[in-house]
Motif scaffolding. Structure first.
Motif, PDB file in Angstrom:
ATOM      1  N   ALA A  29     -75.434 -16.766   0.301  1.00 10.54           N
ATOM      2  CA  ALA A  29     -73.860 -18.013   0.755  1.00 10.54           C
ATOM      3  C   ALA A  29     -73.362 -18.620  -0.946  1.00 10.54           C
ATOM      4  O   ALA A  29     -71.820 -19.123  -1.189  1.00 10.54           O
ATOM      5  CB  ALA A  29     -73.940 -18.108   2.140  1.00 10.54           C
ATOM      6  N   ASP A  30     -74.469 -18.775  -1.240  1.00 10.81           N
ATOM      7  CA  ASP A  30     -73.711 -19.312  -2.686  1.00 10.81           C
ATOM      8  C   ASP A  30     -72.682 -19.165  -3.313  1.00 10.81           C
ATOM      9  O   ASP A  30     -72.287 -19.894  -4.339  1.00 10.81           O
ATOM     10  CB  ASP A  30     -74.770 -19.296  -3.388  1.00 10.81           C
ATOM     11  N   ASN A  31     -72.594 -17.980  -3.105  1.00  6.56           N
ATOM     12  CA  ASN A  31     -71.680 -16.741  -4.059  1.00  6.56           C
ATOM     13  C   ASN A  31     -70.021 -17.056  -3.292  1.00  6.56           C
ATOM     14  O   ASN A  31     -69.543 -16.284  -3.479  1.00  6.56           O
ATOM     15  CB  ASN A  31     -72.030 -15.239  -3.976  1.00  6.56           C
ATOM     16  N   ILE A  32     -70.321 -17.460  -2.371  1.00  2.00           N
ATOM     17  CA  ILE A  32     -68.558 -18.073  -1.688  1.00  2.00           C
ATOM     18  C   ILE A  32     -67.756 -19.093  -2.577  1.00  2.00           C
ATOM     19  O   ILE A  32     -68.704 -20.057  -2.694  1.00  2.00           O
ATOM     20  CB  ILE A  32     -69.297 -18.271  -0.434  1.00  2.00           C
ATOM     21  N   PRO A  33     -66.910 -18.296  -3.312  1.00  2.00           N
ATOM     22  CA  PRO A  33     -66.228 -19.071  -4.145  1.00  2.00           C
ATOM     23  C   PRO A  33     -65.362 -20.552  -3.195  1.00  2.00           C
ATOM     24  O   PRO A  33     -64.245 -20.733  -3.007  1.00  2.00           O
ATOM     25  CB  PRO A  33     -65.031 -18.911  -4.694  1.00  2.00           C
ATOM     26  N   GLY A  34     -66.233 -21.603  -2.595  1.00  3.60           N
ATOM     27  CA  GLY A  34     -64.979 -22.262  -1.921  1.00  3.60           C
ATOM     28  C   GLY A  34     -66.201 -23.488  -0.922  1.00  3.60           C
ATOM     29  O   GLY A  34     -67.537 -23.565  -0.721  1.00  3.60           O
ATOM     30  N   ASN A  35     -65.832 -24.374  -0.180  1.00  2.36           N
ATOM     31  CA  ASN A  35     -66.053 -25.423   0.500  1.00  2.36           C
ATOM     32  C   ASN A  35     -66.290 -24.710   1.921  1.00  2.36           C
ATOM     33  O   ASN A  35     -64.768 -24.271   2.057  1.00  2.36           O
ATOM     34  CB  ASN A  35     -65.692 -26.488   0.349  1.00  2.36           C
ATOM     35  N   LEU A  36     -67.101 -24.617   3.136  1.00  7.23           N
ATOM     36  CA  LEU A  36     -66.878 -24.846   3.809  1.00  7.23           C
ATOM     37  C   LEU A  36     -67.661 -25.946   5.046  1.00  7.23           C
ATOM     38  O   LEU A  36     -68.377 -26.948   4.945  1.00  7.23           O
ATOM     39  CB  LEU A  36     -68.611 -23.791   4.990  1.00  7.23           C
ATOM     40  N   TYR A  37     -66.103 -26.235   5.293  1.00  5.17           N
ATOM     41  CA  TYR A  37     -65.677 -27.064   6.497  1.00  5.17           C
ATOM     42  C   TYR A  37     -66.537 -27.386   7.788  1.00  5.17           C
ATOM     43  O   TYR A  37     -66.736 -28.372   8.749  1.00  5.17           O
ATOM     44  CB  TYR A  37     -63.887 -27.613   6.113  1.00  5.17           C
ATOM     45  N   SER A  38     -66.438 -25.578   8.304  1.00  5.83           N
ATOM     46  CA  SER A  38     -66.567 -26.000  10.165  1.00  5.83           C
ATOM     47  C   SER A  38     -67.286 -24.746  10.541  1.00  5.83           C
ATOM     48  O   SER A  38     -66.503 -23.657   9.895  1.00  5.83           O
ATOM     49  CB  SER A  38     -64.511 -25.805  11.261  1.00  5.83           C
ATOM     50  N   VAL A  39     -68.198 -25.114  11.417  1.00  8.01           N
ATOM     51  CA  VAL A  39     -68.779 -24.282  11.954  1.00  8.01           C
ATOM     52  C   VAL A  39     -68.518 -23.958  13.372  1.00  8.01           C
ATOM     53  O   VAL A  39     -68.602 -24.981  14.146  1.00  8.01           O
ATOM     54  CB  VAL A  39     -70.568 -23.986  11.837  1.00  8.01           C
ATOM     55  N   LYS A  40     -67.972 -23.288  14.182  1.00  4.13           N
ATOM     56  CA  LYS A  40     -67.967 -23.019  15.603  1.00  4.13           C
ATOM     57  C   LYS A  40     -68.304 -21.809  16.290  1.00  4.13           C
ATOM     58  O   LYS A  40     -68.252 -20.822  15.396  1.00  4.13           O
ATOM     59  CB  LYS A  40     -66.066 -22.794  16.234  1.00  4.13           C
ATOM     60  N   PHE A  41     -68.612 -21.899  16.755  1.00  5.40           N
ATOM     61  CA  PHE A  41     -69.665 -21.062  17.845  1.00  5.40           C
ATOM     62  C   PHE A  41     -68.502 -20.827  18.815  1.00  5.40           C
ATOM     63  O   PHE A  41     -68.354 -21.565  19.773  1.00  5.40           O
ATOM     64  CB  PHE A  41     -70.790 -20.636  18.292  1.00  5.40           C
ATOM     65  N   LEU A  42     -68.134 -19.195  19.504  1.00  3.98           N
ATOM     66  CA  LEU A  42     -66.926 -19.234  20.636  1.00  3.98           C
ATOM     67  C   LEU A  42     -68.021 -18.389  21.377  1.00  3.98           C
ATOM     68  O   LEU A  42     -67.204 -17.814  22.966  1.00  3.98           O
ATOM     69  CB  LEU A  42     -65.981 -18.716  20.345  1.00  3.98           C
ATOM     70  N   GLY A  43     -69.423 -18.745  22.549  1.00  6.36           N
ATOM     71  CA  GLY A  43     -70.372 -17.646  22.134  1.00  6.36           C
ATOM     72  C   GLY A  43     -71.145 -17.555  21.728  1.00  6.36           C
ATOM     73  O   GLY A  43     -71.558 -17.660  21.021  1.00  6.36           O
ATOM     74  N   THR A  90     -71.924 -14.379  21.243  1.00  6.08           N
ATOM     75  CA  THR A  90     -72.508 -13.720  19.079  1.00  6.08           C
ATOM     76  C   THR A  90     -70.522 -13.746  19.336  1.00  6.08           C
ATOM     77  O   THR A  90     -70.806 -12.856  18.164  1.00  6.08           O
ATOM     78  CB  THR A  90     -71.554 -12.023  20.201  1.00  6.08           C
ATOM     79  N   LYS A  91     -70.016 -14.277  18.864  1.00  7.67           N
ATOM     80  CA  LYS A  91     -68.438 -14.777  18.299  1.00  7.67           C
ATOM     81  C   LYS A  91     -68.848 -16.110  17.691  1.00  7.67           C
ATOM     82  O   LYS A  91     -69.004 -17.251  18.046  1.00  7.67           O
ATOM     83  CB  LYS A  91     -67.344 -15.236  19.292  1.00  7.67           C
ATOM     84  N   GLY A  92     -69.039 -16.134  16.504  1.00  4.10           N
ATOM     85  CA  GLY A  92     -68.925 -17.530  15.638  1.00  4.10           C
ATOM     86  C   GLY A  92     -68.422 -17.078  14.786  1.00  4.10           C
ATOM     87  O   GLY A  92     -67.786 -16.156  14.017  1.00  4.10           O
ATOM     88  N   PHE A  93     -67.328 -18.059  13.954  1.00  3.74           N
ATOM     89  CA  PHE A  93     -66.712 -18.133  12.627  1.00  3.74           C
ATOM     90  C   PHE A  93     -67.092 -19.671  11.782  1.00  3.74           C
ATOM     91  O   PHE A  93     -67.132 -21.033  12.433  1.00  3.74           O
ATOM     92  CB  PHE A  93     -65.397 -17.551  13.068  1.00  3.74           C
TER      93      PHE A  93
END
Length: 394
Positions: A362-376, A378-381
């Protein structure tokens, strides 16, 4: 031959040290017999030597690394969105009756829709939310059955009763204290809304009437109880930095300066302020899957409350944030959770938060990650800035 020797000597002095040996082999030496045989022998030895040398001295070069060769995220995949650079993603929700149908919100009047579970997204136009005089920041979305709600800033409230096929704009009072930051669909035509000044309202008629769940704003509560003993609370004039709701309706909020936090439970007339139990200012707080609290401090620290429920007793756990701030934590189950933060920081725990491992890809992601949301299960973003969206594929 004197001339040849002098020229060779001059050339020998001008050549760098690395090439002097080769020159010694190539330059013929004067001999009493003037025979050319030694030169031929030396030349054969030189050819044999130089033919073998590269095999010994020059190992094969490794292929140059390319951006495409970067390691893939172990349990997440990047989803590319049809939006402008600079958009910050703020919230996501899916229709319970159709789990493949969802909506994604962000700044710059961003509303995206998916009908394949979040694999692909397309812009969604809502005519009632398109005002030439405003560029809305859509903060929160929630569904219950086919009924859904969206709130934004400047003050806007949207409602749907057909799973998002059409949206109706609900008028709001100009006397609303603060900006709406969170909404939760609670039942048929019912919802619960929170502002950044601590006002909590509930509706049971599609939002046409709202009833206050607390008797006053946080500022009024703190300024009225000057002797509350809360550091930084006296004559408080500010807003919430973050607010999070538990599945059973309890709230935890962090003050705008991060110097204390507040909690509220259904039935309480006022917010309850709490001194922070750590030296550094609070970045964010939320609820664990077991009912306890997690607490993030500025600079990358992570603390967990002892036991469950509301408390001021926390203990720090070790995390590898590389000095970047951790901004949010999301629990997939009581044991597994993910934490995200600045510069692509992504951490995982499989023992309820006792230990954390960094996902280095994930270090290669060009940005800041603000929110972690699991909707069950098997489903997460994971939502970030510059339109960064990660989808859980674990």
């Amino acid at each position: 031959m004197a001339t040849t020797s002098t020229a060779a000597a001059s050339l020998h002095l001008l050549l760098p040290a690395s090439r002097r040996r080769r020159h010694c082999l190539l330059t013929p030496r004067a001999s009493h017999s003037h025979s050319t045989q030694p030169v031929a022998v030396d030349r054969r030895r030189f050819i044999a030597h130089t033919a073998v040398a590269p095999l010994v001295l020059l190992p094969p070069r490794a292929p140059s690394a390319r951006a495409d060769d970067a390691p893939a995220l172990s349990e997440w995949e990047r989803v590319y969105l049809p939006i402008d650079p600079g958009v910050v993603l703020l919230d996501i929700a899916f229709v319970p009756d159709d789990p493949s149908h969802g909506f994604l919100l962000g700044t710059r009047q961003t509303i995206l829709e998916t009908k394949d579970g979040g694999n692909t997204w397309f812009p969604r136009s809502i005519p009632s939310a398109e005002d030439e005089d405003f560029n809305y920041r859509f903060n929160s979305i929630s569904f219950q059955g086919k009924e859904g709600w969206i709130i934004g800033k400047p003050a806007i409230l949207l409602h749907t009763s057909d799973a998002g096929q059409s949206w109706e704009r609900i008028p709001l009072s100009a006397q609303l204290p603060g900006n709406m930051v969170y909404i939760k669909a609670t039942g048929e035509q019912s919802a619960e809304m929170v502002t950044d000044e601590g006002a909590i309202y509930v509706t049971s008629n599609r939002g046409y009437n709202w009833k206050a769940a607390v008797q006053e704003t946080v500022s009024a509560t703190l300024n009225r109880t000057v002797s509350s003993g809360i550091s930084g609370a006296s004559y408080y004039t500010g807003t919430f930095n973050t607010v999070n709701r538990s599945p059973d309706g309890r709230y935890v909020a962090v003050s705008s300066r991060g110097n204390f936090y507040l909690t509220w439970e259904p039935g309480q007339p006022f917010w309850q302020p709490h001194n922070r139990a750590v030296a550094r200012r609070i970045q964010n707080m939320g609820w664990r899957a077991d009912g306890g609290l997690w607490l993030l401090v500025r600079g990358g620290g992570l603390f967990l409350s002892k036991g469950t429920g509301i408390t001021e007793d926390f203990e720090e756990v070790s995390v590898q944030s590389r000095g970047f701030g951790i901004l949010d934590v999301g629990y997939r189950s009581q044991d597994e959770a993910w934490a995200a933060g600045g510069s692509g920081v992504l951490l995982k725990t499989t023992n309820g938060g006792k230990t954390w491992v960094r996902d280095k890809a994930a270090d290669n992601i060009p940005g800041n990650l603000y929110s972690v949301k699991f909707l069950g299960d098997t489903k997460g973003f994971v939502l970030g800035n510059d339109g960064v969206l990660l989808r859980y594929v674990g």
